[in-house]
Design a protein around this motif. Structure first.
Motif, PDB file in Angstrom:
ATOM      1  N   GLY A 181       0.770  -1.251   0.000  1.00  0.00           N
ATOM      2  CA  GLY A 181       0.000   0.000   0.000  1.00  0.00           C
ATOM      3  C   GLY A 181       0.792   1.287   0.000  1.00  0.00           C
ATOM      4  O   GLY A 181       0.199   2.369  -0.043  1.00  0.00           O
ATOM      5  N   ALA A 182       2.134   1.217   0.048  1.00  0.00           N
ATOM      6  CA  ALA A 182       2.919   2.462   0.172  1.00  0.00           C
ATOM      7  C   ALA A 182       2.999   3.217  -1.152  1.00  0.00           C
ATOM      8  O   ALA A 182       2.921   2.633  -2.229  1.00  0.00           O
ATOM      9  CB  ALA A 182       4.328   2.136   0.654  1.00  0.00           C
ATOM     10  N   GLU A 183       3.181   4.522  -1.028  1.00  0.00           N
ATOM     11  CA  GLU A 183       3.598   5.365  -2.154  1.00  0.00           C
ATOM     12  C   GLU A 183       5.128   5.367  -2.124  1.00  0.00           C
ATOM     13  O   GLU A 183       5.730   5.515  -1.056  1.00  0.00           O
ATOM     14  CB  GLU A 183       3.042   6.777  -1.944  1.00  0.00           C
ATOM     15  CG  GLU A 183       3.442   7.755  -3.016  1.00  0.00           C
ATOM     16  CD  GLU A 183       2.614   9.061  -2.928  1.00  0.00           C
ATOM     17  OE1 GLU A 183       1.709   9.147  -2.073  1.00  0.00           O
ATOM     18  OE2 GLU A 183       2.911   9.962  -3.722  1.00  0.00           O
ATOM     19  N   LEU A 184       5.765   5.182  -3.275  1.00  0.00           N
ATOM     20  CA  LEU A 184       7.218   4.969  -3.292  1.00  0.00           C
ATOM     21  C   LEU A 184       7.988   6.113  -3.921  1.00  0.00           C
ATOM     22  O   LEU A 184       7.534   6.708  -4.905  1.00  0.00           O
ATOM     23  CB  LEU A 184       7.534   3.697  -4.096  1.00  0.00           C
ATOM     24  CG  LEU A 184       7.703   2.364  -3.336  1.00  0.00           C
ATOM     25  CD1 LEU A 184       8.887   2.409  -2.393  1.00  0.00           C
ATOM     26  CD2 LEU A 184       6.461   2.005  -2.557  1.00  0.00           C
ATOM     27  N   VAL A 185       9.150   6.392  -3.344  1.00  0.00           N
ATOM     28  CA  VAL A 185      10.141   7.266  -3.959  1.00  0.00           C
ATOM     29  C   VAL A 185      11.373   6.397  -4.197  1.00  0.00           C
ATOM     30  O   VAL A 185      11.961   5.875  -3.242  1.00  0.00           O
ATOM     31  CB  VAL A 185      10.512   8.447  -3.036  1.00  0.00           C
ATOM     32  CG1 VAL A 185      11.565   9.325  -3.698  1.00  0.00           C
ATOM     33  CG2 VAL A 185       9.279   9.253  -2.667  1.00  0.00           C
ATOM     34  N   LEU A 186      11.721   6.196  -5.470  1.00  0.00           N
ATOM     35  CA  LEU A 186      12.820   5.294  -5.802  1.00  0.00           C
ATOM     36  C   LEU A 186      14.046   6.097  -6.215  1.00  0.00           C
ATOM     37  O   LEU A 186      13.960   7.009  -7.042  1.00  0.00           O
ATOM     38  CB  LEU A 186      12.419   4.386  -6.978  1.00  0.00           C
ATOM     39  CG  LEU A 186      11.079   3.659  -6.839  1.00  0.00           C
ATOM     40  CD1 LEU A 186      10.792   2.850  -8.093  1.00  0.00           C
ATOM     41  CD2 LEU A 186      11.095   2.748  -5.620  1.00  0.00           C
ATOM     42  N   LEU A 187      15.195   5.743  -5.654  1.00  0.00           N
ATOM     43  CA  LEU A 187      16.453   6.361  -6.067  1.00  0.00           C
ATOM     44  C   LEU A 187      17.373   5.289  -6.647  1.00  0.00           C
ATOM     45  O   LEU A 187      17.408   4.158  -6.151  1.00  0.00           O
ATOM     46  CB  LEU A 187      17.165   7.027  -4.888  1.00  0.00           C
ATOM     47  CG  LEU A 187      16.435   8.138  -4.140  1.00  0.00           C
ATOM     48  CD1 LEU A 187      17.374   8.776  -3.107  1.00  0.00           C
ATOM     49  CD2 LEU A 187      15.876   9.191  -5.072  1.00  0.00           C
ATOM     50  N   GLY A 188      18.108   5.668  -7.691  1.00  0.00           N
ATOM     51  CA  GLY A 188      19.064   4.731  -8.289  1.00  0.00           C
ATOM     52  C   GLY A 188      20.020   5.503  -9.170  1.00  0.00           C
ATOM     53  O   GLY A 188      19.759   6.650  -9.537  1.00  0.00           O
ATOM     54  N   ARG A 189      21.134   4.839  -9.513  1.00  0.00           N
ATOM     55  CA  ARG A 189      22.139   5.559 -10.317  1.00  0.00           C
ATOM     56  C   ARG A 189      21.927   5.358 -11.810  1.00  0.00           C
ATOM     57  O   ARG A 189      22.455   6.104 -12.608  1.00  0.00           O
ATOM     58  CB  ARG A 189      23.537   5.080  -9.932  1.00  0.00           C
ATOM     59  CG  ARG A 189      23.789   3.611 -10.231  1.00  0.00           C
ATOM     60  CD  ARG A 189      25.188   3.182  -9.859  1.00  0.00           C
ATOM     61  NE  ARG A 189      25.261   1.713  -9.836  1.00  0.00           N
ATOM     62  CZ  ARG A 189      26.322   1.020  -9.537  1.00  0.00           C
ATOM     63  NH1 ARG A 189      27.436   1.641  -9.221  1.00  0.00           N
ATOM     64  NH2 ARG A 189      26.298  -0.301  -9.538  1.00  0.00           N
ATOM     65  N   ASN A 190      21.168   4.311 -12.182  1.00  0.00           N
ATOM     66  CA  ASN A 190      21.030   3.950 -13.592  1.00  0.00           C
ATOM     67  C   ASN A 190      19.617   4.306 -14.076  1.00  0.00           C
ATOM     68  O   ASN A 190      18.625   3.708 -13.655  1.00  0.00           O
ATOM     69  CB  ASN A 190      21.292   2.443 -13.743  1.00  0.00           C
ATOM     70  CG  ASN A 190      21.170   1.969 -15.162  1.00  0.00           C
ATOM     71  OD1 ASN A 190      20.145   2.176 -15.822  1.00  0.00           O
ATOM     72  ND2 ASN A 190      22.209   1.327 -15.653  1.00  0.00           N
ATOM     73  N   ARG A 191      19.554   5.277 -14.985  1.00  0.00           N
ATOM     74  CA  ARG A 191      18.253   5.808 -15.410  1.00  0.00           C
ATOM     75  C   ARG A 191      17.347   4.731 -16.011  1.00  0.00           C
ATOM     76  O   ARG A 191      16.162   4.654 -15.692  1.00  0.00           O
ATOM     77  CB  ARG A 191      18.480   6.927 -16.425  1.00  0.00           C
ATOM     78  CG  ARG A 191      17.281   7.825 -16.644  1.00  0.00           C
ATOM     79  CD  ARG A 191      17.568   8.905 -17.660  1.00  0.00           C
ATOM     80  NE  ARG A 191      18.529   9.893 -17.203  1.00  0.00           N
ATOM     81  CZ  ARG A 191      18.221  10.917 -16.406  1.00  0.00           C
ATOM     82  NH1 ARG A 191      16.983  11.072 -15.979  1.00  0.00           N
ATOM     83  NH2 ARG A 191      19.145  11.786 -16.035  1.00  0.00           N
ATOM     84  N   GLY A 192      17.928   3.869 -16.869  1.00  0.00           N
ATOM     85  CA  GLY A 192      17.126   2.836 -17.530  1.00  0.00           C
ATOM     86  C   GLY A 192      16.537   1.854 -16.530  1.00  0.00           C
ATOM     87  O   GLY A 192      15.330   1.557 -16.551  1.00  0.00           O
ATOM     88  N   LYS A 193      17.401   1.349 -15.614  1.00  0.00           N
ATOM     89  CA  LYS A 193      16.929   0.391 -14.608  1.00  0.00           C
ATOM     90  C   LYS A 193      15.893   1.037 -13.686  1.00  0.00           C
ATOM     91  O   LYS A 193      14.936   0.394 -13.249  1.00  0.00           O
ATOM     92  CB  LYS A 193      18.113  -0.131 -13.779  1.00  0.00           C
ATOM     93  CG  LYS A 193      18.977  -1.140 -14.505  1.00  0.00           C
ATOM     94  CD  LYS A 193      20.229  -1.509 -13.712  1.00  0.00           C
ATOM     95  CE  LYS A 193      19.988  -2.612 -12.700  1.00  0.00           C
ATOM     96  NZ  LYS A 193      21.266  -3.081 -12.084  1.00  0.00           N
ATOM     97  N   LEU A 194      16.106   2.325 -13.427  1.00  0.00           N
ATOM     98  CA  LEU A 194      15.200   3.050 -12.537  1.00  0.00           C
ATOM     99  C   LEU A 194      13.792   3.155 -13.137  1.00  0.00           C
ATOM    100  O   LEU A 194      12.790   2.900 -12.458  1.00  0.00           O
ATOM    101  CB  LEU A 194      15.792   4.444 -12.304  1.00  0.00           C
ATOM    102  CG  LEU A 194      15.319   5.282 -11.142  1.00  0.00           C
ATOM    103  CD1 LEU A 194      15.381   4.524  -9.821  1.00  0.00           C
ATOM    104  CD2 LEU A 194      16.168   6.549 -11.056  1.00  0.00           C
ATOM    105  N   SER A 195      13.725   3.477 -14.440  1.00  0.00           N
ATOM    106  CA  SER A 195      12.357   3.603 -14.986  1.00  0.00           C
ATOM    107  C   SER A 195      11.709   2.233 -15.150  1.00  0.00           C
ATOM    108  O   SER A 195      10.494   2.112 -14.994  1.00  0.00           O
ATOM    109  CB  SER A 195      12.293   4.447 -16.263  1.00  0.00           C
ATOM    110  OG  SER A 195      13.191   3.998 -17.183  1.00  0.00           O
TER     111      SER A 195
END
Ligand code: NDP
Length: 253
Positions: free
Chosen positions: A36-50
């Protein structure tokens, strides 16, 4: 850990996960979204992140945000700018899981290359701290915030060859303890998780010879990750938890 969370455990909670693009972090992001959470995702790789943001959006309630942040190249000012951008979009953070980390090289102290040593410290300690510092005002807006760092068994007992990584995890335990004491009695709890040997690319690079099928998967260790983000852990602070209690450090079992 035997823990059976309610399906709405993380309803109305906003949780930020670092290193959300792979391994334990990706699994934690998906799991928090399913609860049920709303997420804020951080990562270094733009492709993997999306890619992971798309999966989280599909499997959760659809509310997911992501920002690219390379903990190797960022600095305190960038972290403040990121926190400012998050503040423009979100009212608060109810949880932060500091999961991103690197291993460096497993070699004796005498052979630790200065640049690898500094990189491990920059990612695992310095910028993890600067990000924490920048996010604290958002966490303090929550009525029950949970800040979770990721440690390791070599962050509690030194092991030959684990050099910079082990030292960085000792620092992580210290960072957790100082923050936990600073906010004791307030609406922010601060704890560590030691995942224990878990089937990821970091584990495979540390133990290339072992049979990875003997290891727990990231999904297997999620009960503790859920427990620490939900209300059931509300009064726990300053504790370094094991996701696989009783497991012998270093062994695939
Ligand atoms: P993985 O290597 O599978 O994942 C690490 C994550 O951190 C990835 O998302 C990676 O990004 C991200 N990351 C690495 N460097 C940076 C950087 N410079 N900036 C931003 N993000 C970065 O590792 P695990 O899932 O195994 O590890 C997760 C945490 O658990 C770590 O803190 C690790 O120390 C700890 N841990 C793991 C254990 C295990 O057995 N797996 C045991 C004990 C502790 P990318 O996807 O781009 O590579």
């Amino acid at each position: 850990m035997h823990y059976q969370p309610e399906q709405d455990l993380l309803q109305n909670r906003i949780i930020l996960v670092t290193g959300a693009t792979d391994g334990i972090g990706a699994q934690a992001a998906l799991t928090y979204a399913r609860y049920g959470a709303e997420l804020v995702l951080l990562g270094r790789n733009r492709g993997k992140l999306s890619q992971i943001a798309d999966r989280v959006r599909l499997e959760g309630n659809g509310r997911v945000h992501h920002w690219q942040l390379d903990l190797n190249t960022t600095n305190a000012g960038d972290c403040q700018m990121l926190a400012h951008e998050i503040t423009q979009r979100l009212p608060r953070l109810d949880g932060v899981l500091h999961n991103a980390g690197v291993l460096g090289r497993i070699v004796p102290m005498i052979d630790q290359a200065p640049e690898i040593w500094q990189q491990v410290m920059r990612i695992n300690v310095d910028n993890t701290f600067f990000l924490t510092q920048a996010l604290l005002p958002l966490l303090l807006k929550s009525d029950a915030a949970s800040l979770v760092f990721t440690t390791s068994s070599v962050g509690r007992h030194g092991r030959p060859g684990w050099g910079a990584y082990a030292v960085s995890k000792f620092a992580t335990e210290g960072m957790m303890q100082v923050l936990a004491e600073e906010y004791r009695g307030q609406n922010l709890r601060v704890n560590c998780i030691n995942p224990g040997g878990t089937r990821t690319k970091m584990r495979a690079s540390a133990f290339p010879e072992e049979d990875a099928t003997l290891l727990k998967t990231p999904a297997d260790i999620m009960p503790l990750y859920l427990y620490l983000m939900g209300d059931d852990s509300r009064f726990k602070t300053g504790i370094s938890f094991d996701a696989q209690p009783g497991r012998k450090p270093g062994a695939a079992e």
